[in-house]
Scaffold this active site. Structure first.
Site, PDB file in Angstrom:
ATOM      1  N   ASP A  24      27.756  31.977  18.160  1.00  0.00           N
ATOM      2  CA  ASP A  24      27.120  31.839  16.838  1.00  0.00           C
ATOM      3  C   ASP A  24      28.197  31.542  15.802  1.00  0.00           C
ATOM      4  O   ASP A  24      29.105  32.344  15.585  1.00  0.00           O
ATOM      5  CB  ASP A  24      26.379  33.138  16.480  1.00  0.00           C
ATOM      6  CG  ASP A  24      25.596  33.034  15.169  1.00  0.00           C
ATOM      7  OD1 ASP A  24      25.626  31.972  14.525  1.00  0.00           O
ATOM      8  OD2 ASP A  24      24.943  34.035  14.803  1.00  0.00           O
ATOM      9  N   GLY A  45      19.047  39.490  14.536  1.00  0.00           N
ATOM     10  CA  GLY A  45      19.256  40.785  13.884  1.00  0.00           C
ATOM     11  C   GLY A  45      20.086  40.635  12.633  1.00  0.00           C
ATOM     12  O   GLY A  45      20.784  39.631  12.443  1.00  0.00           O
ATOM     13  N   SER A  72      25.008  40.972  19.950  1.00  0.00           N
ATOM     14  CA  SER A  72      25.822  40.075  19.144  1.00  0.00           C
ATOM     15  C   SER A  72      27.152  40.777  18.912  1.00  0.00           C
ATOM     16  O   SER A  72      27.187  41.862  18.337  1.00  0.00           O
ATOM     17  CB  SER A  72      25.113  39.800  17.821  1.00  0.00           C
ATOM     18  OG  SER A  72      25.932  39.039  16.969  1.00  0.00           O
ATOM     19  N   GLU A 125      24.680  28.579  18.163  1.00  0.00           N
ATOM     20  CA  GLU A 125      23.801  28.923  17.041  1.00  0.00           C
ATOM     21  C   GLU A 125      24.403  28.479  15.707  1.00  0.00           C
ATOM     22  O   GLU A 125      25.568  28.754  15.424  1.00  0.00           O
ATOM     23  CB  GLU A 125      23.594  30.445  17.063  1.00  0.00           C
ATOM     24  CG  GLU A 125      22.655  30.981  15.997  1.00  0.00           C
ATOM     25  CD  GLU A 125      22.421  32.489  16.152  1.00  0.00           C
ATOM     26  OE1 GLU A 125      22.670  33.045  17.251  1.00  0.00           O
ATOM     27  OE2 GLU A 125      21.996  33.112  15.172  1.00  0.00           O
ATOM     28  N   LYS A 174      26.195  37.371  23.021  1.00  0.00           N
ATOM     29  CA  LYS A 174      26.481  36.383  21.971  1.00  0.00           C
ATOM     30  C   LYS A 174      27.769  36.791  21.294  1.00  0.00           C
ATOM     31  O   LYS A 174      27.970  37.974  21.013  1.00  0.00           O
ATOM     32  CB  LYS A 174      25.319  36.361  20.981  1.00  0.00           C
ATOM     33  CG  LYS A 174      25.633  35.871  19.564  1.00  0.00           C
ATOM     34  CD  LYS A 174      24.349  35.672  18.774  1.00  0.00           C
ATOM     35  CE  LYS A 174      24.519  36.006  17.308  1.00  0.00           C
ATOM     36  NZ  LYS A 174      23.242  35.863  16.566  1.00  0.00           N
ATOM     37  N   LYS A 206      30.523  35.807  18.081  1.00  0.00           N
ATOM     38  CA  LYS A 206      30.699  35.071  16.834  1.00  0.00           C
ATOM     39  C   LYS A 206      31.933  34.188  16.956  1.00  0.00           C
ATOM     40  O   LYS A 206      32.957  34.620  17.514  1.00  0.00           O
ATOM     41  CB  LYS A 206      30.887  36.057  15.677  1.00  0.00           C
ATOM     42  CG  LYS A 206      29.650  36.893  15.397  1.00  0.00           C
ATOM     43  CD  LYS A 206      28.549  36.038  14.792  1.00  0.00           C
ATOM     44  CE  LYS A 206      27.367  36.887  14.373  1.00  0.00           C
ATOM     45  NZ  LYS A 206      26.321  36.085  13.726  1.00  0.00           N
ATOM     46  N   LYS A 217      14.133  35.246  12.412  1.00  0.00           N
ATOM     47  CA  LYS A 217      14.427  36.489  11.698  1.00  0.00           C
ATOM     48  C   LYS A 217      13.331  36.743  10.677  1.00  0.00           C
ATOM     49  O   LYS A 217      13.051  35.896   9.823  1.00  0.00           O
ATOM     50  CB  LYS A 217      15.781  36.400  10.995  1.00  0.00           C
ATOM     51  CG  LYS A 217      16.969  36.481  11.939  1.00  0.00           C
ATOM     52  CD  LYS A 217      18.282  36.475  11.199  1.00  0.00           C
ATOM     53  CE  LYS A 217      19.438  36.497  12.195  1.00  0.00           C
ATOM     54  NZ  LYS A 217      20.724  36.172  11.545  1.00  0.00           N
ATOM     55  N   ASP A 248      19.430  29.069  13.004  1.00  0.00           N
ATOM     56  CA  ASP A 248      19.224  30.377  12.386  1.00  0.00           C
ATOM     57  C   ASP A 248      19.047  30.172  10.879  1.00  0.00           C
ATOM     58  O   ASP A 248      17.917  29.974  10.400  1.00  0.00           O
ATOM     59  CB  ASP A 248      20.426  31.296  12.719  1.00  0.00           C
ATOM     60  CG  ASP A 248      20.388  32.654  12.027  1.00  0.00           C
ATOM     61  OD1 ASP A 248      19.453  32.911  11.244  1.00  0.00           O
ATOM     62  OD2 ASP A 248      21.305  33.475  12.238  1.00  0.00           O
TER      63      ASP A 248
HETATM   64  O1  OSB Z   1      23.869  35.179  12.263  1.00  0.00           O
HETATM   65  O2  OSB Z   1      22.741  36.371  13.591  1.00  0.00           O
HETATM   66  C1  OSB Z   1      23.500  36.294  12.630  1.00  0.00           C
HETATM   67  C2  OSB Z   1      24.520  39.792  11.465  1.00  0.00           C
HETATM   68  C3  OSB Z   1      24.595  39.596  10.099  1.00  0.00           C
HETATM   69  C4  OSB Z   1      24.351  38.337   9.599  1.00  0.00           C
HETATM   70  C5  OSB Z   1      24.033  37.280  10.433  1.00  0.00           C
HETATM   71  C6  OSB Z   1      23.943  37.471  11.801  1.00  0.00           C
HETATM   72  C7  OSB Z   1      24.217  38.741  12.319  1.00  0.00           C
HETATM   73  C8  OSB Z   1      24.239  39.044  13.738  1.00  0.00           C
HETATM   74  C9  OSB Z   1      24.070  40.490  14.094  1.00  0.00           C
HETATM   75  O3  OSB Z   1      24.482  38.243  14.611  1.00  0.00           O
HETATM   76  C10 OSB Z   1      22.897  40.763  14.922  1.00  0.00           C
HETATM   77  C11 OSB Z   1      22.691  42.248  15.036  1.00  0.00           C
HETATM   78  O4  OSB Z   1      23.252  42.827  15.951  1.00  0.00           O
HETATM   79  O5  OSB Z   1      21.980  42.828  14.197  1.00  0.00           O
HETATM   80 MG    MG Z   2      23.082  33.683  13.492  1.00  0.00          MG
END
Ligand code: OSB
Ligand code: MG
Length: 370
Positions: free
Chosen positions: A190, A292, A137, A215, A163, A165, A264, A240
């Site tokens: 995401d 994560g 991510s 996402e 992925k 953001k 999660k 999510d």
């Molecule tokens: O939306 O998946 C998410 C991190 C913090 C809060 C929300 C998210 C995330 C990540 C990071 O996408 C995933 C990771 O590398 O731990």
């Molecule tokens: Mg997410």
């Protein structure tokens, strides 16, 4: 039989190697609560609160989790005869929300039971995969060239899916730029709830870039608008934030709110509920993958264990410790192969040793509940 007689809470501080930015903000340093549970025979298990420092992903924070565990979870699980860790979710059901706080004690208790049984946690949970597929991510960057360089680095490291953001103003052009440079990679976006249904025509533009999924584009409390959006999009919607338990998951699937679930552990309150979500998705042929929350090694090890369940069929956001930390709290750190996989450990429990000396050195607050 499980009888817990002590819970130790520790808050550790860990600076991230690189800042991580989402549509709700930027994180430089993590404040993580680790939970150690002990049973009446002295067996031990470890868990991690996956809440952020601020109530922006969900309602929880590092500090609310400490409060909820101390005041409400501990009194409901300490010195009570429990059939197994699988019962803890039910014992704490009357606490509304705060799944990550409840989940940290629950996952620690599963780890304790697995250790006591002399089994790796993943086997104890019923896992079947011995090698799990990893994606990364990548947060929002200051510039598109910065982002392209980050993608390049992770693709070269072997990660199976990228992925990124997105948020309004950092979305279509960014995806277009990545696609131009990397036409072949498995790519997804995401949004962390940054859009509304009014953006439907805007979101439609993503269909040009053959993403694996988008996402959580819409609000964290919604599933109905997601269903309306999914009906109009070719790109699969992945849920999510809004999948807080198996019940909501079932409803989301029933109305067609998405075609994929990011599972999660903390968000659903631990392994028992995660397995229920997993099973519901499997029964409806909805693939799941492990999300994560910038976890330390403890949470990372739990994510690896969960990812061995049969319906984890897409690469997760479980990646190498070194992407986050100069030094992790577990030994060895989580390592990822050149083909973008993690091979599970056959050691009992977590599958990693805790670096107690290091944990002590970064602990800023400690409390024993008994
Ligand atoms: O939306 O998946 C998410 C991190 C913090 C809060 C929300 C998210 C995330 C990540 C990071 O996408 C995933 C990771 O590398 O731990
Ligand atoms: Mg997410």
């Amino acid at each position: 039989m499980l009888k817990l007689d002590r819970i130790v809470l520790r808050e550790i501080r860990m600076p991230l190697v690189n800042f991580f930015e989402t549509s709700f903000g930027r994180t430089y340093d993590r404040r993580i609560v680790l939970v150690e549970v002990r049973d009446h025979d002295g067996a031990v298990g470890w868990g991690e609160v996956t809440a952020g420092e601020n109530p922006f992903y969900n309602e929880e924070t590092t500090d609310t989790a400490w409060h909820i565990i101390k005041q409400f979870v501990a009194p409901r699980v300490l010195h009570q005869p429990l059939d197994s860790a699988g019962e803890i979710r039910d014992r704490t059901k009357h606490i509304r929300g705060h799944n990550m706080a409840c989940g940290a004690v629950e996952t620690a208790s599963w780890e304790l039971e697995a250790r006591r049984a002399g089994q790796p946690l993943w086997k104890y949970l019923g896992g079947v995969h011995t090698e799990i597929a990893c994606g990364v991510s990548i947060g929002i960057k200051d510039t598109v060239p910065d982002l392209l360089a980050a993608v390049e680095k992770e693709v070269a490291a072997g990660y199976q899916r990228i992925k990124v953001k997105i948020k309004p103003g950092w979305d279509i052009e960014v995806i277009a730029a990545i696609r131009e440079r990397f036409p072949q990679i498995k790519l997804m976006a995401d949004a962390n709830s940054a859009y509304t249904l009014a953006d439907i025509d805007h979101l439609k533009q993503f269909d040009r870039y053959y993403l694996m999924m988008i996402e959580q584009p819409l609000p964290y409390y919604d599933i109905i608008d997601h269903a309306k959006l999914q009906a109009k999009l070719d790109t699969p919607v992945c849920l999510d934030e809004c999948i807080k338990n198996a019940h909501i998951c079932e409803q989301a699937i029933a109305i067609g709110a998405g075609r994929i679930v990011n599972l999660k552990l903390g968000r659903v309150g631990g392994f028992a509920e995660a397995r229920r979500v997993h099973d519901i998705c499997q029964a409806h042929k909805i693939p799941v993958w492990c999300g994560g929350m910038l976890e330390s090694g403890v949470g990372r090890a739990h994510n690896i264990a969960m990812s061995t369940l049969a319906n984890f069929v897409l690469p997760g956001d479980v990646s190498a410790s070194k992407r986050y930390w100069k030094q992790d709290v577990i030994v060895p750190p989580v390592e990822v192969s050149a083909r973008g996989t993690i091979t599970v450990s056959d050691q009992p429990g977590l599958g990693f040793d805790l670096d107690h000396k290091f944990i002590d050195s970064i602990t800023v607050r400690r409390e024993e509940l008994s």
